[in-house]
Scaffold this active site. Structure first.
Site, PDB file in Angstrom:
ATOM      1  N   HIS A  37    -112.514  37.128  50.361  1.00 43.59           N
ATOM      2  CA  HIS A  37    -111.440  38.409  51.594  1.00 43.59           C
ATOM      3  C   HIS A  37    -110.772  37.156  51.602  1.00 43.59           C
ATOM      4  CE1 HIS A  37    -115.431  39.940  52.050  1.00 43.59           C
ATOM      5  NE2 HIS A  37    -114.677  40.664  52.088  1.00 43.59           N
ATOM      6  N   GLN A 154    -111.546  51.152  42.378  1.00 45.14           N
ATOM      7  CA  GLN A 154    -110.988  51.550  43.873  1.00 45.14           C
ATOM      8  C   GLN A 154    -109.240  50.468  43.983  1.00 45.14           C
ATOM      9  OE1 GLN A 154    -112.962  50.317  47.925  1.00 45.14           O
ATOM     10  NE2 GLN A 154    -112.188  48.165  47.848  1.00 45.14           N
ATOM     11  N   VAL A 177    -112.384  36.149  42.981  1.00 48.75           N
ATOM     12  CA  VAL A 177    -112.389  34.346  43.467  1.00 48.75           C
ATOM     13  C   VAL A 177    -113.802  34.346  42.989  1.00 48.75           C
ATOM     14  CG1 VAL A 177    -113.065  33.420  45.393  1.00 48.75           C
ATOM     15  CG2 VAL A 177    -110.844  34.488  45.294  1.00 48.75           C
ATOM     16  N   SER A 186    -119.413  38.171  46.778  1.00 56.39           N
ATOM     17  CA  SER A 186    -119.894  39.269  46.775  1.00 56.39           C
ATOM     18  C   SER A 186    -120.370  39.632  48.529  1.00 56.39           C
ATOM     19  CB  SER A 186    -120.350  40.811  46.547  1.00 56.39           C
ATOM     20  OG  SER A 186    -121.109  41.705  47.267  1.00 56.39           O
TER      21      SER A 186
HETATM   22  P1  AMP Z   1    -115.667  44.775  51.234  1.00 65.59           P
HETATM   23  O1  AMP Z   1    -115.545  43.787  52.393  1.00 65.59           O
HETATM   24  O2  AMP Z   1    -116.473  44.330  50.237  1.00 65.59           O
HETATM   25  O3  AMP Z   1    -115.051  46.275  50.823  1.00 65.59           O
HETATM   26  O4  AMP Z   1    -114.376  44.464  50.530  1.00 65.59           O
HETATM   27  C1  AMP Z   1    -113.291  44.444  51.005  1.00 65.59           C
HETATM   28  C2  AMP Z   1    -112.105  43.809  49.721  1.00 65.59           C
HETATM   29  O5  AMP Z   1    -111.907  42.267  49.171  1.00 65.59           O
HETATM   30  C3  AMP Z   1    -111.529  44.590  48.403  1.00 65.59           C
HETATM   31  O6  AMP Z   1    -110.564  44.579  47.815  1.00 65.59           O
HETATM   32  C4  AMP Z   1    -112.438  44.543  47.606  1.00 65.59           C
HETATM   33  O7  AMP Z   1    -112.048  43.952  46.086  1.00 65.59           O
HETATM   34  C5  AMP Z   1    -111.973  42.600  47.951  1.00 65.59           C
HETATM   35  N1  AMP Z   1    -113.212  41.775  47.097  1.00 65.59           N
HETATM   36  C6  AMP Z   1    -114.453  41.263  47.272  1.00 65.59           C
HETATM   37  N2  AMP Z   1    -115.181  40.232  46.423  1.00 65.59           N
HETATM   38  C7  AMP Z   1    -113.744  40.043  46.024  1.00 65.59           C
HETATM   39  C8  AMP Z   1    -114.205  38.572  45.114  1.00 65.59           C
HETATM   40  N3  AMP Z   1    -114.578  38.454  44.759  1.00 65.59           N
HETATM   41  N4  AMP Z   1    -112.948  38.552  44.901  1.00 65.59           N
HETATM   42  C9  AMP Z   1    -111.534  39.044  44.830  1.00 65.59           C
HETATM   43  N5  AMP Z   1    -111.716  39.978  46.219  1.00 65.59           N
HETATM   44  C10 AMP Z   1    -112.751  40.541  46.239  1.00 65.59           C
END
Ligand code: AMP
Length: 288
Positions: A37, A154, A177, A186
């Site tokens: 994030h 997504q 990342v 995650s």
């Molecule tokens: P989330 O809070 O899981 O819904 O993720 C919010 C945003 O952060 C989404 O666009 C995800 O694709 C991105 N995101 C989550 N994990 C990662 C990661 N490891 N690397 C890059 N972006 C991420």
């Protein structure tokens, strides 16, 4: 850093930014922030006058029996992480305000949501995602919005929605990342019991094995899928949700690796669902 919980206040603020000619970047998240994030937030900070994060655990994208209740919520730490990543506004609406009792409108992107996570979680998952993102775009009116390649399907779905519904926003997709050992960051990793942490690497290992085989000249999709699947399934405690090789644009299955392809997978380990993906092609990329 300002926290906005009220929808009207967010909408008014967006209007003021527009009148003032200020650009804004939006990073939609469900909180439990990590460095993935933060990478999106830093990019948004660098490219816009005003950097906005939304933190909203969106009930509409969780299917019955999924982990809505147990999804990690780390509000205080999230505020610190947001501040450190240069956030100006935290938009934190309530589920009641976002989905008032009489709401009955949703946004559906059709073919792109049928496979992969749309198949394994149900198409209602992406209906929840596109509906909330459309609502966020209307409330925040960002100049740019940032999504992670981690959720590859997504990102493709949102890009389609923005084109189809003429949202005046530029979508920027940022690289995945990872931890030092390759595990994709995650929020759900926090729910992985420590004894399963090592196991979680199997999906990433299978994806890099796929890349290695492609690099060695393998172009047959069934041979690749078989080899990668075997790698995951040798651990009886891992449930393989799906592992597919698809076109990065249409997300349709390919049968020969003669062009750039997306290998995407989902596994369940100790009750926690994790996804990852990799882009491969006959001439690379070999790194990510
Ligand atoms: P989330 O809070 O899981 O819904 O993720 C919010 C945003 O952060 C989404 O666009 C995800 O694709 C991105 N995101 C989550 N994990 C990662 C990661 N490891 N690397 C890059 N972006 C991420």
């Amino acid at each position: 850093m300002r926290i906005i919980e009220n929808l009207e206040e967010m909408r008014e603020t967006a209007g003021e930014l527009a009148i003032g000619g200020q650009s804004s970047g939006l990073v939609p998240t469900m909180g439990a922030l990590h460095d993935g994030h933060a990478s999106l937030l830093r990019r948004s900070a660098a490219e816009n006058d005003v950097n906005i994060i939304s933190i909203f655990v969106n009930p509409a994208q969780f299917m019955p029996g999924e982990d809505y209740e147990s999804y990690p919520r780390t509000w205080d730490a999230d505020l610190e992480a947001a501040e450190a990543a240069g956030v100006d506004i935290v938009f934190h609406p309530s589920a009641e305000d976002m989905y008032p009792p009489r709401a009955q409108t949703s946004v559906v992107v059709h073919a792109l949501t049928r496979g992969l996570c749309g198949m394994s979680r149900g198409q209602g998952h992406f209906r929840g995602v596109t509906t909330v993102v459309a609502k966020l775009f209307n409330l925040v009116r960002p100049t740019r919005a940032y999504f992670g390649q981690k959720d590859a399907q997504q990102a493709v779905v949102i890009q389609r929605m923005v084109i189809d519904l003429n949202f005046p926003v530029e979508i920027i997709v940022c690289p995945i990342v990872r931890e030092a050992d390759g595990l994709a960051l995650s929020s759900r990793n926090r729910n992985l019991p420590p004894e399963h942490r090592q196991r979680a690497l199997a999906l990433r290992e299978a994806l890099t094995l796929g890349r290695k085989l492609v690099r060695g000249g393998e172009t047959d999709v069934s041979a690749l899928t078989y080899a990668m699947g075997q790698h995951i399934l040798r651990d009886n405690d891992i449930e393989l949700d799906y592992l597919e090789i698809v076109s990065p644009e249409t997300l349709e299955a390919v049968d020969k690796l003669d062009d750039l392809a997306l290998i995407a997978g989902a596994v369940k380990i100790g009750g926690v669902r994790l996804i990852d993906n990799i882009l491969v092609g006959p001439t690379g990329p070999w790194e990510d």
